[in-house]
Design a protein around this motif. Sequence first.
Motif, PDB file in Angstrom:
ATOM      1  N   ILE A 106       1.110  -1.089   0.190  1.00 21.83           N
ATOM      2  CA  ILE A 106      -0.183   0.010  -0.350  1.00 21.83           C
ATOM      3  C   ILE A 106       1.281   1.376   0.120  1.00 21.83           C
ATOM      4  O   ILE A 106       2.224   1.309   0.194  1.00 21.83           O
ATOM      5  CB  ILE A 106      -0.595  -0.045   0.826  1.00 21.83           C
ATOM      6  CG1 ILE A 106      -0.065   0.231   2.602  1.00 21.83           C
ATOM      7  CG2 ILE A 106      -1.924  -1.381   1.312  1.00 21.83           C
ATOM      8  CD1 ILE A 106       0.057   0.920   3.710  1.00 21.83           C
ATOM      9  N   ALA A 107       0.374   2.309  -0.708  1.00 21.48           N
ATOM     10  CA  ALA A 107       1.278   3.852  -0.350  1.00 21.48           C
ATOM     11  C   ALA A 107      -0.044   4.343   0.972  1.00 21.48           C
ATOM     12  O   ALA A 107      -0.962   4.594   0.536  1.00 21.48           O
ATOM     13  CB  ALA A 107       0.710   4.729  -1.535  1.00 21.48           C
ATOM     14  N   GLU A 108       1.210   4.558   1.951  1.00 20.62           N
ATOM     15  CA  GLU A 108       0.828   5.400   2.930  1.00 20.62           C
ATOM     16  C   GLU A 108       1.361   7.004   3.058  1.00 20.62           C
ATOM     17  O   GLU A 108       1.967   6.845   3.005  1.00 20.62           O
ATOM     18  CB  GLU A 108       0.873   4.728   3.890  1.00 20.62           C
ATOM     19  CG  GLU A 108       0.281   5.041   5.478  1.00 20.62           C
ATOM     20  CD  GLU A 108       0.967   4.302   6.971  1.00 20.62           C
ATOM     21  OE1 GLU A 108       0.237   4.597   7.913  1.00 20.62           O
ATOM     22  OE2 GLU A 108       1.810   3.590   6.725  1.00 20.62           O
ATOM     23  N   GLY A 109      -0.326   7.761   3.368  1.00 19.53           N
ATOM     24  CA  GLY A 109      -0.251   8.993   3.303  1.00 19.53           C
ATOM     25  C   GLY A 109       0.252   9.095   4.442  1.00 19.53           C
ATOM     26  O   GLY A 109      -0.057   8.359   5.510  1.00 19.53           O
ATOM     27  N   PRO A 110      -0.120  10.786   4.545  1.00 20.21           N
ATOM     28  CA  PRO A 110       0.246  11.645   5.449  1.00 20.21           C
ATOM     29  C   PRO A 110      -1.191  11.690   5.933  1.00 20.21           C
ATOM     30  O   PRO A 110      -2.499  11.657   5.729  1.00 20.21           O
ATOM     31  CB  PRO A 110      -0.156  13.350   4.919  1.00 20.21           C
ATOM     32  CG  PRO A 110       0.563  13.495   3.202  1.00 20.21           C
ATOM     33  CD  PRO A 110       0.161  11.619   3.073  1.00 20.21           C
ATOM     34  N   GLY A 111      -1.376  11.093   7.468  1.00 18.98           N
ATOM     35  CA  GLY A 111      -1.871  10.792   8.372  1.00 18.98           C
ATOM     36  C   GLY A 111      -2.177   9.598   8.445  1.00 18.98           C
ATOM     37  O   GLY A 111      -3.669   9.352   9.193  1.00 18.98           O
ATOM     38  N   GLY A 112      -1.768   8.638   8.164  1.00 12.78           N
ATOM     39  CA  GLY A 112      -1.994   7.264   7.454  1.00 12.78           C
ATOM     40  C   GLY A 112      -2.929   6.621   6.820  1.00 12.78           C
ATOM     41  O   GLY A 112      -3.633   6.072   6.609  1.00 12.78           O
TER      42      GLY A 112
END
Length: 189
Positions: A72-78
């Motif tokens: 997965i790609a986890e962005g800012p804030g999860g």
Amino acid sequence: MTSSPPGDYLIRPIRADEWTAVRELALRMLRDPVAHIAFLDTYEEAVARPDVFWQERAAGGAEGSERVRQVIAEGPGGAWLGTVTVLIEEPGTTDWAGCPVERRQGHVVGVYVRPEWRGSGLTKALFAAGLEWAWQRQVERMRLYVHQDNGRAQGLYRKLGFMPSGRTVTLPTDAAGKCELEYVLDERG
């Protein structure tokens, strides 16, 4: 496994205990406007599945698995921004369509990136992580299937180095007789 500038996103395998996030992302995927030609599952079927299904799915694709890897790609804030799953297929077995598998190969499934992240390079980063994992397991090639009417996805897969093999599979659930096209990558791209 990281990619892109720090702070943008982190590419990583899922963990078995993240089954609720796996479920949430799958349901988001199945609400996409092209879900009917992009995925073999439906939102109605997926939302009705019990928690144990999602727990087993997460455990099966989590870090440490040698047969399946979901990244997965986890962005800012999860927030989970996208995903790619790779299955290892062994010669002598049959694939999801009932066809014999002739060589050890990676099979890419479940490709999804949130609309606001499409075109950002995120899909390329997800593929790079999934393919790297499969190549490390000595697969001879990578493959995926794409619906004949999903031109956007076909274009993306070509940009990533996948090419049509000429093999098609007609889905029994498609009343119009539409088919899925096999795309392959025979060398590390």
